[in-house]
Design a protein around this motif. Structure first.
Motif, PDB file in Angstrom:
ATOM      1  N   ARG A 125       0.809  -1.217   0.000  1.00 32.77           N
ATOM      2  CA  ARG A 125       0.000   0.000   0.000  1.00 32.77           C
ATOM      3  C   ARG A 125       0.847   1.274   0.000  1.00 32.77           C
ATOM      4  N   THR A 126       2.047   1.201   0.578  1.00 34.04           N
ATOM      5  CA  THR A 126       2.810   2.444   0.746  1.00 34.04           C
ATOM      6  C   THR A 126       4.015   2.580  -0.186  1.00 34.04           C
ATOM      7  N   LYS A 127       4.556   1.450  -0.644  1.00 38.86           N
ATOM      8  CA  LYS A 127       5.757   1.541  -1.476  1.00 38.86           C
ATOM      9  C   LYS A 127       5.432   1.159  -2.913  1.00 38.86           C
ATOM     10  N   PRO A 128       5.468   2.140  -3.795  1.00 41.34           N
ATOM     11  CA  PRO A 128       5.071   1.839  -5.171  1.00 41.34           C
ATOM     12  C   PRO A 128       6.014   0.869  -5.868  1.00 41.34           C
ATOM     13  N   SER A 129       5.459   0.142  -6.806  1.00 42.90           N
ATOM     14  CA  SER A 129       6.259  -0.746  -7.638  1.00 42.90           C
ATOM     15  C   SER A 129       6.029  -0.295  -9.076  1.00 42.90           C
ATOM     16  N   THR A 130       7.018  -0.501  -9.921  1.00 42.78           N
ATOM     17  CA  THR A 130       6.836  -0.081 -11.317  1.00 42.78           C
ATOM     18  C   THR A 130       5.819  -0.988 -12.013  1.00 42.78           C
ATOM     19  N   LYS A 131       5.605  -2.158 -11.463  1.00 43.92           N
ATOM     20  CA  LYS A 131       4.711  -3.120 -12.101  1.00 43.92           C
ATOM     21  C   LYS A 131       3.286  -3.074 -11.554  1.00 43.92           C
ATOM     22  N   ASN A 132       3.141  -2.708 -10.297  1.00 40.71           N
ATOM     23  CA  ASN A 132       1.822  -2.778  -9.663  1.00 40.71           C
ATOM     24  C   ASN A 132       1.522  -1.515  -8.871  1.00 40.71           C
ATOM     25  N   ASP A 133       0.279  -1.098  -8.897  1.00 34.77           N
ATOM     26  CA  ASP A 133      -0.049   0.096  -8.120  1.00 34.77           C
ATOM     27  C   ASP A 133      -0.494  -0.289  -6.707  1.00 34.77           C
ATOM     28  N   PRO A 134      -0.505   0.687  -5.807  1.00 34.75           N
ATOM     29  CA  PRO A 134      -0.828   0.369  -4.409  1.00 34.75           C
ATOM     30  C   PRO A 134      -2.272  -0.079  -4.198  1.00 34.75           C
ATOM     31  N   GLU A 135      -3.103   0.123  -5.217  1.00 37.01           N
ATOM     32  CA  GLU A 135      -4.520  -0.242  -5.067  1.00 37.01           C
ATOM     33  C   GLU A 135      -4.803  -1.711  -5.381  1.00 37.01           C
ATOM     34  N   LEU A 136      -3.749  -2.442  -5.655  1.00 37.01           N
ATOM     35  CA  LEU A 136      -3.864  -3.868  -5.986  1.00 37.01           C
ATOM     36  C   LEU A 136      -4.783  -4.610  -4.991  1.00 37.01           C
ATOM     37  N   PRO A 137      -5.776  -5.336  -5.495  1.00 40.19           N
ATOM     38  CA  PRO A 137      -6.651  -6.085  -4.582  1.00 40.19           C
ATOM     39  C   PRO A 137      -5.879  -7.146  -3.784  1.00 40.19           C
ATOM     40  N   ILE A 138      -6.082  -7.132  -2.473  1.00 42.17           N
ATOM     41  CA  ILE A 138      -5.406  -8.102  -1.604  1.00 42.17           C
ATOM     42  C   ILE A 138      -6.456  -8.832  -0.773  1.00 42.17           C
ATOM     43  N   ILE A 139      -6.432 -10.137  -0.858  1.00 42.18           N
ATOM     44  CA  ILE A 139      -7.365 -10.948  -0.069  1.00 42.18           C
ATOM     45  C   ILE A 139      -6.570 -11.668   1.017  1.00 42.18           C
ATOM     46  N   LEU A 140      -6.929 -11.407   2.255  1.00 41.64           N
ATOM     47  CA  LEU A 140      -6.217 -12.028   3.365  1.00 41.64           C
ATOM     48  C   LEU A 140      -6.918 -13.316   3.762  1.00 41.64           C
ATOM     49  N   GLU A 141      -6.152 -14.405   3.778  1.00 39.97           N
ATOM     50  CA  GLU A 141      -6.704 -15.680   4.259  1.00 39.97           C
ATOM     51  C   GLU A 141      -6.374 -15.781   5.740  1.00 39.97           C
ATOM     52  N   THR A 142      -7.344 -16.143   6.535  1.00 38.07           N
ATOM     53  CA  THR A 142      -7.028 -16.284   7.948  1.00 38.07           C
ATOM     54  C   THR A 142      -7.874 -17.347   8.641  1.00 38.07           C
ATOM     55  N   GLY A 143      -7.225 -18.020   9.572  1.00 33.81           N
ATOM     56  CA  GLY A 143      -7.940 -18.963  10.416  1.00 33.81           C
ATOM     57  C   GLY A 143      -8.227 -18.305  11.756  1.00 33.81           C
ATOM     58  N   VAL A 144      -7.734 -17.097  11.922  1.00 31.39           N
ATOM     59  CA  VAL A 144      -7.901 -16.374  13.189  1.00 31.39           C
ATOM     60  C   VAL A 144      -8.910 -15.256  12.943  1.00 31.39           C
ATOM     61  N   THR A 145     -10.114 -15.422  13.468  1.00 35.15           N
ATOM     62  CA  THR A 145     -11.159 -14.472  13.093  1.00 35.15           C
ATOM     63  C   THR A 145     -11.699 -13.665  14.274  1.00 35.15           C
ATOM     64  N   ASP A 146     -10.875 -13.546  15.326  1.00 34.69           N
ATOM     65  CA  ASP A 146     -11.342 -12.699  16.428  1.00 34.69           C
ATOM     66  C   ASP A 146     -11.358 -11.248  15.950  1.00 34.69           C
ATOM     67  N   ILE A 147     -12.144 -10.441  16.624  1.00 37.76           N
ATOM     68  CA  ILE A 147     -12.390  -9.086  16.150  1.00 37.76           C
ATOM     69  C   ILE A 147     -11.104  -8.254  16.073  1.00 37.76           C
ATOM     70  N   ASP A 148     -10.190  -8.446  17.033  1.00 36.65           N
ATOM     71  CA  ASP A 148      -8.943  -7.674  17.019  1.00 36.65           C
ATOM     72  C   ASP A 148      -8.113  -7.969  15.764  1.00 36.65           C
ATOM     73  N   SER A 149      -8.063  -9.241  15.402  1.00 37.17           N
ATOM     74  CA  SER A 149      -7.288  -9.613  14.214  1.00 37.17           C
ATOM     75  C   SER A 149      -7.922  -9.054  12.950  1.00 37.17           C
ATOM     76  N   VAL A 150      -9.243  -9.085  12.908  1.00 39.16           N
ATOM     77  CA  VAL A 150      -9.936  -8.564  11.723  1.00 39.16           C
ATOM     78  C   VAL A 150      -9.695  -7.056  11.605  1.00 39.16           C
ATOM     79  N   ILE A 151      -9.725  -6.352  12.734  1.00 39.01           N
ATOM     80  CA  ILE A 151      -9.488  -4.898  12.700  1.00 39.01           C
ATOM     81  C   ILE A 151      -8.047  -4.612  12.264  1.00 39.01           C
TER      82      ILE A 151
END
Lengths: 192, 131
Positions: A91-117
């Motif tokens: 999100r913060t460091k640009p790449s010449t190939k990809n912009d910071p808006e690149l869709p990112i899907i986080l996989e997680t087995g830890v779904t407590d509210i703190d982790s989600v936030i």
């Protein structure tokens, strides 16, 4: 694209100008070989042809800088939870190939509210909780690619708007509503 | 590969792929539990957390609900997320239950596994109330 695909999957007129799942380059950053392999197989079954599998974040970061990517799946616990730092870097460091808006899907087995936030504040586009089904993967991918939210860049946060689509927000008009006329009413009340 | 798959075709193909991965996972389950056991005996907490986390995700994906819950319990205790510190014996009981549950993945014994889980559940619950 045949009509059915467009209607059901919604691969139409998206920002990247790509309309086929087979055109997408998808990076999976996940150390868990079985889950990564399963996700790989699911995406392959959907018709994706360019899937890059990285089992460490250094490699994933290199790919981010050297390959045009349309979507990243990253595991929350990867490399001692460094998955979130990886997201912040994208999100913060640009790449010449990809912009910071690149869709990112986080996989997680830890779904407590703190982790989600934590994940949301790191700038993830979507969160998919393990175990996931193919239908869920398809839905998250569709949402990340085709239903992009406004991208926010402030001092505190860089990422997709943490509020969902406007049409999903219920219109609340209670006594403390700070919008529109009620705001004026409140101001008047405070002035008195 | 046919690029023009509709949603139903995509999901059918993907479900088949998950089923195949599930079979492969069952074949490796015993070895993976053994590796987790070694990490725990070596007091390698970081490795134990990661292994338990991975097993938890995989077991839930591939239909091993009791293995999932025990691995979740192990992940949490080795991450320090417990209400009361576990006794060594409780950890051993959990590990032994896991080993029995995965002893013959081709012929799973639901009745035995349910009884085993019921037996260790009070300990699991004592240590982590929301398990």
């Amino acid at each position: 694209m045949i009509k059915d695909d467009a209607e059901i999957f919604g691969w139409t007129d998206i920002n990247m100008g790509k309309t086929e799942i087979s055109d997408l380059t998808i990076l999976i950053a996940d150390k868990n070989s079985f889950i990564a392999k399963t996700l790989f197989s699911i995406l392959e079954a959907f018709g994706a042809k360019r899937i890059i599998l990285c089992d460490d974040l250094d490699d994933a970061e290199k790919k981010f800088h050297n390959v045009e990517i349309d979507c990243i799946f990253v595991d929350f616990m990867m490399d001692k939870r460094a998955g979130l730092d990886f997201i912040r870097k994208i999100r913060t460091k640009p790449s010449t190939k990809n912009d910071p808006e690149l869709p990112i899907i986080l996989e997680t087995g830890v779904t407590d509210i703190d982790s989600v936030i934590l994940a949301r504040d790191a700038g993830v586009t979507e969160i998919i909780s393990k175990p996931f089904s193919p239908a869920q993967v398809l839905q998250k991918l569709d949402s990340a690619i085709n239903r992009r939210r406004e991208f926010i860049q402030t001092d505190d946060f860089i990422g997709p708007n943490r509020r969902r689509h406007k049409e999903n927000n219920s219109e609340w008009a209670g006594d403390n509503d700070r919008r529109g006329t009620n705001r004026e009413t409140q101001k008047k009340a405070m002035d008195h | 590969m046919n690029e023009h798959l509709n949603k139903e075709q995509m999901l059918a193909r993907a479900n088949n792929a998950v089923e195949k991965a599930g079979l492969e996972f069952s074949g490796e389950l015993k070895k993976r539990i053994r590796e987790l056991e070694i990490a725990i005996h070596q007091n390698n907490r970081q490795e134990a957390v990661l292994m338990a986390y991975n097993l938890e995700s995989e077991a839930s994906t591939f239909g091993w609900p009791r293995v999932t819950r025990i691995c979740k319990w192990l992940r949490k205790i080795f991450s320090g997320e417990f209400d009361l510190a576990p006794e060594a014996e409780e950890v051993l009981d959990a590990l032994n239950a896991l080993k029995v549950m995965v002893s013959n993945p081709e012929e799973r014994n639901e009745q035995r596994d349910a009884a085993l889980f019921e037996k260790i559940y009070p300990s699991l619950k004592r240590v982590i109330s929301e398990i």
